[in-house]
Design an enzyme around this catalytic site. Structure first.
Site, PDB file in Angstrom:
ATOM      1  CB  SER A 139      -0.899   0.016   1.244  1.00 33.90           C
ATOM      2  OG  SER A 139      -1.561   1.270   1.372  1.00 33.90           O
ATOM      3  CE1 TYR A 152      -3.740  -1.936   5.294  1.00 34.64           C
ATOM      4  CE2 TYR A 152      -3.312   0.384   4.810  1.00 34.64           C
ATOM      5  CZ  TYR A 152      -3.595  -0.909   4.386  1.00 34.64           C
ATOM      6  OH  TYR A 152      -3.722  -1.169   3.047  1.00 34.64           O
TER       7      TYR A 152
END
Length: 253
Positions: A139, A152
């Site tokens: 990501s 995250y």
């Protein structure tokens, strides 16, 4: 004999779109995920055109992962590509307000699960050798921090560095490794992150043009389809309408 791709988290989002993209190209599919009813639906949808093997799987369970790989039918035993897609984000609130269990869940899935599956499937990729691919779904959050990213973002930074280090170890094997790092993409991601808050999801993706799951599936297929002497180390893919934010500065009122 058709090529075989092993996809984790195939029941939604990038994973489901990737299954459909590889099926369209005639690849055989090994599809895993936690929601067996969605796996069965995918098998029904795609199984008429290509061989499909499904396995209900929690990637954080190392023993279950090893068993699933060991029990692959002979027609699926030679694996050409692994797509480590299973992952999630939880708790977009500030770190100081987040439940510890949410952090552990992200670590268990995004890091431990990635390691479990890679370790189990790697011997089969090594047998395939030249042209085999490992695609790890990272990501932009692994490179660029933002408020509420806490574990995250850190877990996706692990994905990036793990991918780079695998490249070093596998340099003489012919097995390629790529970290694909999407930006904002409209999937079930935000619904999971906000415990089903549709309004939050609509607000995030509204009035702009985010990526789609199909956009990322196309990039995954592209990387796996390159000539065997080419390795894309990292592919950061964002919408045209997404860029970087300015530094945050706290000021006295």
């Amino acid at each position: 004999m058709s090529k075989v791709v092993f996809i984790t988290g195939a029941t939604s989002g990038f994973g489901r779109a990737t299954a459909r993209r590889f099926a369209a190209a005639g690849w055989s599919l090994i599809l895993t995920g936690r929601r067996v009813e969605r796996l069965l639906a995918l098998q029904d949808e795609l199984g008429a055109s290509v061989p499909v093997h499904i396995a209900q799987l929690d990637v954080s369970d190392a023993e279950a992962v090893a068993h699933a790989v060991a029990q692959l039918p002979p027609a699926f035993a030679r694996i050409d590509a692994l797509v480590n897609n299973a992952g999630l984000a939880l708790a977009p609130q500030p770190a100081q307000t987040v439940a510890l269990q949410d952090w552990h869940t992200m670590i268990d899935t995004n890091i431990t699960g990635l390691v479990n599956v890679t370790h189990a499937v790697l011997p089969k990729l090594l047998e395939t050798g030249q042209g085999a691919s490992i695609i790890n779904i990272g990501s932009v959050a692994g490179e660029w921090p933002y408020p509420g990213g806490h574990v995250y973002g850190a877990s996706k930074a692990f994905v990036k560095q793990f991918s780079y280090n695998l490249r070093c170890d596998l340099i003489a094997t012919g097995v390629r490794v790529t970290d694909i790092a999407p930006g904002i993409a409209e999937t079930e991601f935000t619904l999971v992150r906000t415990n089903g808050n549709q309004a939050a999801s609509d607000a995030l993706y509204g009035s702009t043009t985010p990526l789609t799951a199909e956009d990322i599936a196309e990039q995954i297929f592209y990387v796996c389809s390159l000539p065997s002497h080419i390795n894309i180390n990292r592919l950061e893919v964002v919408p045209t309408r997404q860029a970087w934010a300015a530094y945050a500065i706290d000021r006295d009122n």
